[in-house]
Design a protein around this motif. Structure first.
Motif, PDB file in Angstrom:
ATOM      1  N   THR A 103      52.627  60.476  36.482  1.00 39.36           N
ATOM      2  CA  THR A 103      51.403  60.689  36.453  1.00 39.36           C
ATOM      3  C   THR A 103      50.735  62.603  36.827  1.00 39.36           C
ATOM      4  OG1 THR A 103      50.718  58.416  37.483  1.00 39.36           O
ATOM      5  CG2 THR A 103      48.581  59.990  37.130  1.00 39.36           C
ATOM      6  N   LEU A 104      50.164  63.460  36.146  1.00 37.47           N
ATOM      7  CA  LEU A 104      49.525  64.493  36.720  1.00 37.47           C
ATOM      8  C   LEU A 104      48.179  64.291  36.523  1.00 37.47           C
ATOM      9  CD1 LEU A 104      51.120  66.532  33.124  1.00 37.47           C
ATOM     10  CD2 LEU A 104      52.252  66.298  35.407  1.00 37.47           C
ATOM     11  N   ALA A 105      47.910  64.983  37.975  1.00 36.09           N
ATOM     12  CA  ALA A 105      46.698  65.364  38.474  1.00 36.09           C
ATOM     13  C   ALA A 105      45.715  66.311  37.773  1.00 36.09           C
ATOM     14  CB  ALA A 105      46.935  65.554  39.872  1.00 36.09           C
ATOM     15  N   LEU A 106      45.329  66.422  37.085  1.00 35.61           N
ATOM     16  CA  LEU A 106      44.008  67.299  36.854  1.00 35.61           C
ATOM     17  C   LEU A 106      43.184  67.945  37.002  1.00 35.61           C
ATOM     18  CD1 LEU A 106      43.616  66.826  32.676  1.00 35.61           C
ATOM     19  CD2 LEU A 106      45.695  67.319  33.776  1.00 35.61           C
ATOM     20  N   LYS A 107      42.584  69.371  36.880  1.00 34.19           N
ATOM     21  CA  LYS A 107      42.093  69.999  37.874  1.00 34.19           C
ATOM     22  C   LYS A 107      40.499  68.985  38.050  1.00 34.19           C
ATOM     23  CE  LYS A 107      40.682  74.495  37.607  1.00 34.19           C
ATOM     24  NZ  LYS A 107      40.197  75.543  37.578  1.00 34.19           N
ATOM     25  N   PRO A 108      39.534  69.094  39.296  1.00 39.37           N
ATOM     26  CA  PRO A 108      38.600  68.193  39.436  1.00 39.37           C
ATOM     27  C   PRO A 108      37.301  68.729  38.168  1.00 39.37           C
ATOM     28  CG  PRO A 108      39.517  69.436  41.152  1.00 39.37           C
ATOM     29  CD  PRO A 108      40.151  69.282  40.039  1.00 39.37           C
ATOM     30  N   GLY A 109      36.442  66.953  38.069  1.00 38.44           N
ATOM     31  CA  GLY A 109      35.715  67.570  36.857  1.00 38.44           C
ATOM     32  C   GLY A 109      36.526  67.747  35.349  1.00 38.44           C
TER      33      GLY A 109
END
Lengths: 176, 327
Positions: free
Chosen positions: B56-62
């Motif tokens: 799972t890749l976390a993206l930048k918030p928002g």
């Protein structure tokens, strides 16, 4: 050398800042309540698509057509004023669930949402019941830069209020 | 293939070696499905061989990712973030985020050419198709199209691009070389997802408000058929001589015979099915269920759901989200 290449390339990549204004994205909300009453009794209170005023405290009266068959319609007149028009999408008596949608986007002052769809289900939970209510919708303002009363927060707050107040009232009715 | 491969350094070979040095062995060869989780602000990468989320890749918030496209060579995965107003580029070999490219006011649908060089992102608010140079990492052209463009597809050779103009009820055809609209066709109400058939002579549009699919003959640039599919169709995929259409309000995938355009059935999936793509084996269809936070896998022959894979919050996966069989 290779490390440097990678590092340089990564830094060179432009990272965009988080902008303030943004467009609408679909919201979803789930509210649940556990009720100390048998599922059949709870379902009996909500199963009639023409009777939301029987358990939703913000509804003054309902004008409905088509019973509990998919395609049935209802118009909810709210105590605070305004009308919401809804259509039954699917109905499963054996699973104690139905799904519906708002068929005409309401006035933002009545309910600040667009393209609202929902389903509600009663299940057995321990010696009582659990009711799960799902909603999916957009905020009322569909262009960029919404006013505060038409943004996502306003939509979520309004729908959450309807769900929690109605489920609390349903619990009180069923546990009587 | 390695030539246009790892994007981080300009010198291909060195870059591949470097990437291997940093992240260990290259990603396995199984086709991967890249699922955008709009509310979870992440990408679930499903290994289609094991049927589970490998990473799972976390993206930048928002960011709130919606659109996705994988290059045919698998080298690059592009994610359109309408809220973050960026396109996130993922290296398909290392499955790591390479970076974000600022992309207008609201990129939604996205397509990428077979080598992962140029991507095309539809801008929902300013009504153009942004051309992103993935090497130079910037928008190099903006092609005016219709209002609120959504789905984007590219021919295999990359010469033509099609865009669904949702609020204009039309599809624009664009010449990728001249970067200009060549033809436009009126379709049903609010086209969102679009699909080219394998011959690239027919284009299908899923019409959200029309509750139908328009079948466009591309030689004549004319709608030749309109087929009712259910309440709020969203996107399409093709396999086994069949068309598969996600229908949001029906919580189902409507299946049509691709030639006769008759309805073969409806497959019940999760709530609010949205993105849909065909596995490279041509036998399985993957469907992202937005409300349920799952992906349903449908056997294209038997029309049964063979697996339901938990993903992230608000799985949308709008676009060609499955990579090739091997890199």
């Amino acid at each position: 050398m290779n490390k440097l290449t990678i590092l340089a390339a990564t830094v060179a990549f432009t990272w965009a800042g988080i902008a303030h204004a943004h467009g609408p994205s679909r919201q979803k909300l789930t509210e649940m309540v556990e009720i100390n009453a048998p599922p059949a009794k709870v379902w009996g209170l909500i199963k009639d698509f023409a009777n939301p005023h029987g358990w939703m405290p913000m509804v003054a009266s309902t004008h409905a057509q088509g019973g509990n068959a998919p395609g049935a319609t209802r118009e909810l007149t709210l105590k605070a004023g305004g009308v919401i028009k809804e259509e039954l999408k699917s109905y499963e008596e054996d699973k104690m669930t139905f799904a519906y949608k708002i068929s005409e986007n309401p006035d933002c002052k009545v309910l600040p949402v667009n393209n609202y769809s929902s389903n509600i289900e009663v299940e057995a939970a321990g010696s009582g019941s659990k009711v799960t209510w799902n909603g999916a919708y957009y905020r009322c303002f569909l262009q960029n830069n919404p006013p505060p009363d038409q943004n996502e927060e306003a939509a979520n707050k309004a729908v959450k209020a309807v769900y929690t107040e109605s489920l609390a009232h349903l619990k009180a009715l069923a546990e009587q | 293939m390695a030539r246009s491969g790892c994007s981080l350094a300009r010198t291909g070979k060195a870059a591949v070696l470097t990437a291997a040095f940093f992240v260990g062995p290259l990603a396995a060869a199984a086709p991967f499905a890249y699922i955008t989780n709009q509310k979870g602000n992440s990408i679930s990468i499903i290994d289609t061989a094991t049927g589970s989320v490998a990473k799972t890749l976390a993206l930048k918030p928002g960011s709130e990712p919606a659109g996705v496209a994988v290059s045919a060579d698998g080298s690059r995965v592009c994610i359109a973030n309408p809220t973050g107003k960026t396109v996130t580029v993922i290296d398909g070999r290392t499955q790591q985020i390479a970076g974000d490219i600022p992309a207008g006011t609201g990129p939604v649908g996205i397509a990428v050419d077979s080598h992962g060089r140029f991507a095309y992102a539809a801008d929902w608010y300013e009504h153009y198709l942004a051309v992103l140079d993935l090497e130079a990492r910037g928008v190099v052209a903006r092609i005016p199209v219709g209002h609120s463009p959504a789905g984007v597809v590219l021919t295999r050779d990359g010469s033509r691009i099609y865009v669904a103009n949702r609020d204009d009820n039309s599809v624009s055809e664009i010449d990728a070389k001249t970067r200009a609209v060549t033809r436009t066709v009126a379709v049903g109400r609010h086209p969102f997802g679009i699909l080219l058939d394998p011959s690239e002579r027919i284009l299908y549009t899923a019409n959200v408000e029309g509750n139908d699919v328009s079948v466009v003959n591309l030689a004549r640039m004319q709608v030749v058929r309109t087929v009712a599919v259910g309440d709020r169709p969203y996107a399409l995929a093709a396999a086994a001589g069949r068309l598969f259409v996600t229908v949001q309000y029906d919580n189902a995938v409507t299946v049509l015979d691709a030639e006769k355009l008759t309805t073969l059935g409806k497959v019940a999936v999760g709530e609010y099915p949205e993105g849909i793509a065909t596995h490279p084996d041509g036998k399985r269809i993957y469907v992202a269920n937005w409300f349920d936070n799952t992906v349903s896998v449908i056997d294209a022959e038997t029309l049964r759901v063979v697996a339901t894979i938990p993903t992230g919050d608000g799985s949308r996966a709008f676009g060609e989200f499955i990579g090739p069989r091997s890199l």
